[in-house]
Design a protein around this motif. Structure first.
Motif, PDB file in Angstrom:
ATOM      1  N   GLU A   1       2.728   1.681  -3.427  1.00  0.00           N
ATOM      2  CA  GLU A   1       1.864   2.229  -4.468  1.00  0.00           C
ATOM      3  C   GLU A   1       1.616   3.716  -4.250  1.00  0.00           C
ATOM      4  O   GLU A   1       1.574   4.506  -5.208  1.00  0.00           O
ATOM      5  CB  GLU A   1       0.537   1.469  -4.515  1.00  0.00           C
ATOM      6  N   GLN A   2       1.454   4.112  -2.989  1.00  0.00           N
ATOM      7  CA  GLN A   2       1.224   5.522  -2.684  1.00  0.00           C
ATOM      8  C   GLN A   2       2.434   6.364  -3.072  1.00  0.00           C
ATOM      9  O   GLN A   2       2.302   7.413  -3.711  1.00  0.00           O
ATOM     10  CB  GLN A   2       0.918   5.710  -1.201  1.00  0.00           C
TER      11      GLN A   2
ATOM     12  N   GLU B   1       0.830  -1.205   0.000  1.00  0.00           N
ATOM     13  CA  GLU B   1       0.000   0.000   0.000  1.00  0.00           C
ATOM     14  C   GLU B   1       0.866   1.257   0.000  1.00  0.00           C
ATOM     15  O   GLU B   1       0.608   2.210  -0.753  1.00  0.00           O
ATOM     16  CB  GLU B   1      -0.924   0.005   1.225  1.00  0.00           C
ATOM     17  N   ARG B   2       1.908   1.277   0.829  1.00  0.00           N
ATOM     18  CA  ARG B   2       2.797   2.436   0.903  1.00  0.00           C
ATOM     19  C   ARG B   2       3.607   2.581  -0.379  1.00  0.00           C
ATOM     20  O   ARG B   2       3.832   3.683  -0.872  1.00  0.00           O
ATOM     21  CB  ARG B   2       3.720   2.297   2.109  1.00  0.00           C
TER      22      ARG B   2
ATOM     23  N   SER C   1      -3.219  13.193   1.092  1.00  0.00           N
ATOM     24  CA  SER C   1      -2.140  12.637   1.915  1.00  0.00           C
ATOM     25  C   SER C   1      -1.432  13.707   2.734  1.00  0.00           C
ATOM     26  O   SER C   1      -0.641  13.378   3.621  1.00  0.00           O
ATOM     27  CB  SER C   1      -1.114  11.927   1.025  1.00  0.00           C
TER      28      SER C   1
END
Length: 288
Positions: free
Chosen positions: A37-38, A34-35, A197
């Motif tokens: 991809e972010q 997840e991180r 974000s």
């Protein structure tokens, strides 16, 4: 060995190679998916213009590229170059770049931008050998929250300041506070790719905005902070930084990646606050 773009494989495969490649890196760079991809979205990664080295269909090396306008030129930015353990030191990085260059040129990319740690002498020699030039000197700094020295006096002037979180920044105004242009990672484009974000906070005196800062609360990363020149050395920056840090309650540390060493004012400010260097870097570029 086969070299091809990364748009045909999963992000999970790329992450597996990434975490292997950087497993012994001095700066922790292993991420959950997840991180990962972010971060790639923030930096504008284009998998069609990124390349991998494959051996028996296994990804053993990669160059992840962000693509966008930089100083008016369509630019590719190296978001991460790595080779898995056991395959390093075999020239794979150089071969990947050789296969990548014509792909970028065919897609009208005219500049390549990257950062490299000053202590990574083999990589610096490799890049200089390919024609890259050092553009700027960056520092990466960090501090434990509890050790930051705000030293904010109880003054009538500071009591007049107003702090506001905003969602539609007037970048034209905020850029007038800059001494230097932020790096690719800290740029306006990066912030606007995933605006949710970040928290953007302004500091005002009456109705006049005199400074602002941008923080990623999740990581404790400061992307930008700037004060109008006429209001510096009045502890406005210290008060603003304190407010920004209050937004990142889940991390014990605050950091800033790629602090431009040409900004003597910023360097002095963070040093006095108790921040310490952990990874000096060069920004390098190559024109095609």
């Amino acid at each position: 060995m086969d070299f091809r773009t990364l748009d045909t494989i999963s992000v999970g495969q790329i992450l597996e190679a990434h975490n292997d490649a950087f497993s012994e890196y001095e700066v922790p760079m292993e991420f959950p998916i997840e991180r990962f991809e972010q971060i790639n979205k923030l930096r504008g990664v284009n998998y069609n213009l990124s390349i991998g080295a494959f051996e028996d269909q296994k990804l053993v090396g990669f160059i992840l590229n962000g693509v966008g306008e930089w100083n008016g030129v369509l630019t590719a930015y190296d978001c991460g170059t790595g080779v898995i353990q056991g395959k390093q030191g075999k020239g794979i990085g150089g071969e990947m770049f050789k296969h990548l260059t014509p792909i970028l040129i065919q897609n009208n990319v005219r500049q390549y931008l990257l950062e490299v740690m000053k202590g990574n002498e083999p990589a610096i020699r490799l890049y200089k050998g390919k024609g890259f030039e050092v553009i700027r000197h960056f520092d990466c700094i960090i501090a434990e929250k509890e050790k930051i020295k705000f030293n904010i006096p109880d003054s009538d002037f500071l009591k007049k300041l107003n702090f506001s979180i905003i969602t539609n920044p007037d970048w034209k105004l905020l850029k007038t506070f800059w001494d230097v242009t932020p790096s690719w990672q800290n740029s306006i484009d990066s912030i606007e790719r995933l605006p949710n974000s970040f928290k953007i906070m302004t500091v005002s005196l009456s109705t006049e905005i005199i400074g602002y800062g941008v923080i990623e609360p999740r990581s404790g990363g400061i992307l930008q902070i700037a004060i109008a020149p006429t209001h510096r050395k009045k502890k406005v920056g210290s008060a603003l930084l304190q407010k920004l840090i209050e937004l990142s309650s889940n991390t014990p540390r605050i950091h800033l990646i790629n602090l431009d060493e040409n900004s003597k004012c910023s360097k002095s400010f963070f040093t006095q606050m108790g921040f310490e260097s952990f990874s000096p870097q060069f920004e390098m570029s190559l024109n095609f």
